[in-house]
Design a protein around this motif. Sequence first.
Motif, mmCIF file in Angstrom:
data_model
loop_
_atom_site.group_PDB
_atom_site.id
_atom_site.type_symbol
_atom_site.label_atom_id
_atom_site.label_comp_id
_atom_site.label_asym_id
_atom_site.label_seq_id
_atom_site.Cartn_x
_atom_site.Cartn_y
_atom_site.Cartn_z
ATOM 1 N N ASP A 412 -8.704 19.552 11.242
ATOM 2 C CA ASP A 412 -8.078 19.206 10.068
ATOM 3 C C ASP A 412 -7.202 20.544 9.844
ATOM 4 O O ASP A 412 -7.440 21.596 10.117
ATOM 5 C CB ASP A 412 -8.895 18.969 8.698
ATOM 6 C CG ASP A 412 -9.832 17.764 8.855
ATOM 7 O OD1 ASP A 412 -9.234 16.858 9.592
ATOM 8 O OD2 ASP A 412 -10.852 17.668 8.365
ATOM 9 N N PRO A 413 -5.780 20.307 9.129
ATOM 10 C CA PRO A 413 -4.912 21.503 9.102
ATOM 11 C C PRO A 413 -5.577 22.565 8.096
ATOM 12 O O PRO A 413 -5.394 23.569 8.461
ATOM 13 C CB PRO A 413 -3.904 20.653 8.436
ATOM 14 C CG PRO A 413 -4.157 19.444 8.270
ATOM 15 C CD PRO A 413 -5.142 18.919 8.861
ATOM 16 N N GLU A 414 -6.418 21.916 7.169
ATOM 17 C CA GLU A 414 -6.770 23.054 6.188
ATOM 18 C C GLU A 414 -8.025 23.913 7.187
ATOM 19 O O GLU A 414 -8.214 25.229 6.686
ATOM 20 C CB GLU A 414 -7.561 22.161 5.051
ATOM 21 C CG GLU A 414 -6.833 21.583 4.010
ATOM 22 C CD GLU A 414 -6.219 20.388 4.523
ATOM 23 O OE1 GLU A 414 -5.399 19.711 3.957
ATOM 24 O OE2 GLU A 414 -6.826 19.726 5.690
ATOM 25 N N GLU A 415 -8.668 23.259 7.850
ATOM 26 C CA GLU A 415 -9.693 23.894 8.642
ATOM 27 C C GLU A 415 -9.034 25.113 9.750
ATOM 28 O O GLU A 415 -9.241 26.264 9.850
ATOM 29 C CB GLU A 415 -10.460 23.010 9.711
ATOM 30 C CG GLU A 415 -11.535 23.757 10.294
ATOM 31 C CD GLU A 415 -12.038 22.614 11.395
ATOM 32 O OE1 GLU A 415 -12.657 23.462 12.694
ATOM 33 O OE2 GLU A 415 -11.971 21.518 11.417
ATOM 34 N N LEU A 431 1.815 20.944 3.341
ATOM 35 C CA LEU A 431 1.331 20.094 2.084
ATOM 36 C C LEU A 431 2.457 18.907 2.102
ATOM 37 O O LEU A 431 3.599 19.027 2.002
ATOM 38 C CB LEU A 431 1.121 20.816 1.143
ATOM 39 C CG LEU A 431 0.111 22.084 1.327
ATOM 40 C CD1 LEU A 431 -0.082 22.663 -0.313
ATOM 41 C CD2 LEU A 431 -1.254 21.403 1.588
ATOM 42 N N SER A 432 1.907 17.541 1.558
ATOM 43 C CA SER A 432 2.719 16.632 1.210
ATOM 44 C C SER A 432 2.941 16.800 -0.484
ATOM 45 O O SER A 432 2.157 17.630 -0.884
ATOM 46 C CB SER A 432 2.386 15.207 1.548
ATOM 47 O OG SER A 432 0.886 15.227 0.575
ATOM 48 N N PRO A 433 3.872 16.085 -0.996
ATOM 49 C CA PRO A 433 3.669 16.407 -2.609
ATOM 50 C C PRO A 433 2.810 16.126 -3.366
ATOM 51 O O PRO A 433 2.122 16.547 -4.172
ATOM 52 C CB PRO A 433 4.882 15.186 -2.680
ATOM 53 C CG PRO A 433 5.670 15.047 -1.482
ATOM 54 C CD PRO A 433 4.877 15.225 -0.472
ATOM 55 N N ASP A 434 1.793 14.914 -2.769
ATOM 56 C CA ASP A 434 0.543 14.364 -3.075
ATOM 57 C C ASP A 434 -0.582 15.737 -2.854
ATOM 58 O O ASP A 434 -1.249 16.170 -3.951
ATOM 59 C CB ASP A 434 -0.157 13.446 -2.608
ATOM 60 C CG ASP A 434 0.666 12.177 -3.283
ATOM 61 O OD1 ASP A 434 1.363 12.100 -4.243
ATOM 62 O OD2 ASP A 434 0.569 11.064 -2.593
ATOM 63 N N ASP A 435 -0.220 16.454 -1.934
ATOM 64 C CA ASP A 435 -1.272 17.530 -1.654
ATOM 65 C C ASP A 435 -0.908 18.774 -2.531
ATOM 66 O O ASP A 435 -1.753 19.248 -2.874
ATOM 67 C CB ASP A 435 -0.937 17.997 -0.128
ATOM 68 C CG ASP A 435 -1.475 17.313 0.888
ATOM 69 O OD1 ASP A 435 -2.283 16.226 0.396
ATOM 70 O OD2 ASP A 435 -0.843 17.043 2.244
#
Length: 511
Positions: A412-415, A431-435
């Motif tokens: 995952d990108p966060e990882e 990040l997307s807007p929702d992220d």
Amino acid sequence: MDAVRLLAADGLQGRPRAEAFADARRLGLPMAPVNTPDDFVAEEQTRVRGYFQRTGFPHIGNAPFAPGPFNMSATPAVLRTAAPELGENVAGFSEAIDSRVAGGAGLKPAVTADRAPLAGTRVIDLGVGAVGPEVCWVLGELGAEVIKIESRANLDFLRSVTIEPDTPNRAWTFNDECRGQKSVCLDLRTARGRELALQLCATADVVVENNRGGVVAKWGLDYEDVRRVRPDVIYVASQGFGRGGPLGEAQAFGPLNSSFAGVNWLWNHSDAPYPAGVSLNHPDHIASKLAAVAVLAAMAHRRRSGEGQLIEMAQTEAAAYLLGEFYLQGPCTGHPPVQRGNAVEYAVPHGVYPCAGEDRWCAIAVVGDACWQRFIDRVGWSANPSWATVEGRLAARAEIDTRVAEWTRQRDPEEVAASLQAAGVSAMAVLSPDDSRADAHLAARGAIVTVQHPEIGAERHVGNPIRMSRTRLVTTNAAPLLGADTVDVLTRVLGLAPADVEQLVTDGVCC
């Protein structure tokens, strides 16, 4: 039909670019060539306006230097000296600082401001779209009262960008750009509407306009018109291609300005079949912030001298201001700029890499040999002596990028970001807007604010990113309903009676 034929593929293909551009201007079509940086330097509009400076500085000589894009009539910016050589100003620096501190220069008592810095300042917004209204939004966040002059007869085009037909109060882009303003409806096609608008400008500290070239002059609301009734006014005029020159009255939008300045050509990968650019209306959102800085400088000058001034800025030149090295590159090195995508000449890996999940990515930048060692230790690669230096990594960029992507695709990108950051490597999930709306760090900083719109209800907006330790800032209210403040402003500011405003509505002046 001429416009339709010109825009059709067979109307443009095979034609000289300058000829197609000239035909588009003749037909009133918003169109601009996709220039390279060197093309922009050579454009007649650029040369007539005299944007680039020939400095004669060491290492630059007469190469085209991109100075500040704001032309200030009373306090023009001056390019005084070249960038310093490494360490050239060390001698005498500490002595100069000690002298200033001993004399108290620049020291202020530690006080807490009890009001916003521009409280009591009035701004008139004659603008449309992004640049003008965004200048006013920034000034509003500093405490200014902002009055937008508009009408149903000539809507700010952003009020028309809606999903539902004829819902000018529900245009989310307008509601973002025009937060904190008051809306006064005046039909500037009428003599009385223009007269009242000029009277409002006479009460203003700052007037802002970014209409197509020549429009405000036809309204009788240009700088000289306003200056006659308010001699110390600070007046911002920002057109796409700037005032004057063969394109001084040409219609322009953000993507056209970026294309003309060479930005959209640069924002691409070297193997792409055609220019890409982005959907973001750059440089609108940059030009507005630069213009706001110029307004603050002009206000400081007026506080000292009592003198107002005109601030004129081409949005193409605002874009160029942030790309200065690309205009210097060809003349100074003999190697014109090329399209590089996310690649740079000082780091590998340096890019955006695919991760696990649908359309998930992580940005990674490994700068320096020590950082490279930390990176390979973290991802578990064996050391390759030929990649130990940046020169070796540049030569193997494609192979390294492929290996990095193989590693990131499994995570995952966060990882990925957390792991590399822990090793001292720059990395961040895309990040997307929702992220962004759900991001805990942004929430903790108050980066997204909620305001109550009178028709829509709760709206979430990007907040002011600046935090000032001693100065109170303002979170502006929602954008106004069309004409919501007409009665209040015309009675409170101009002294009209409510019955007079009612008659103006009946007469079609306030509509």
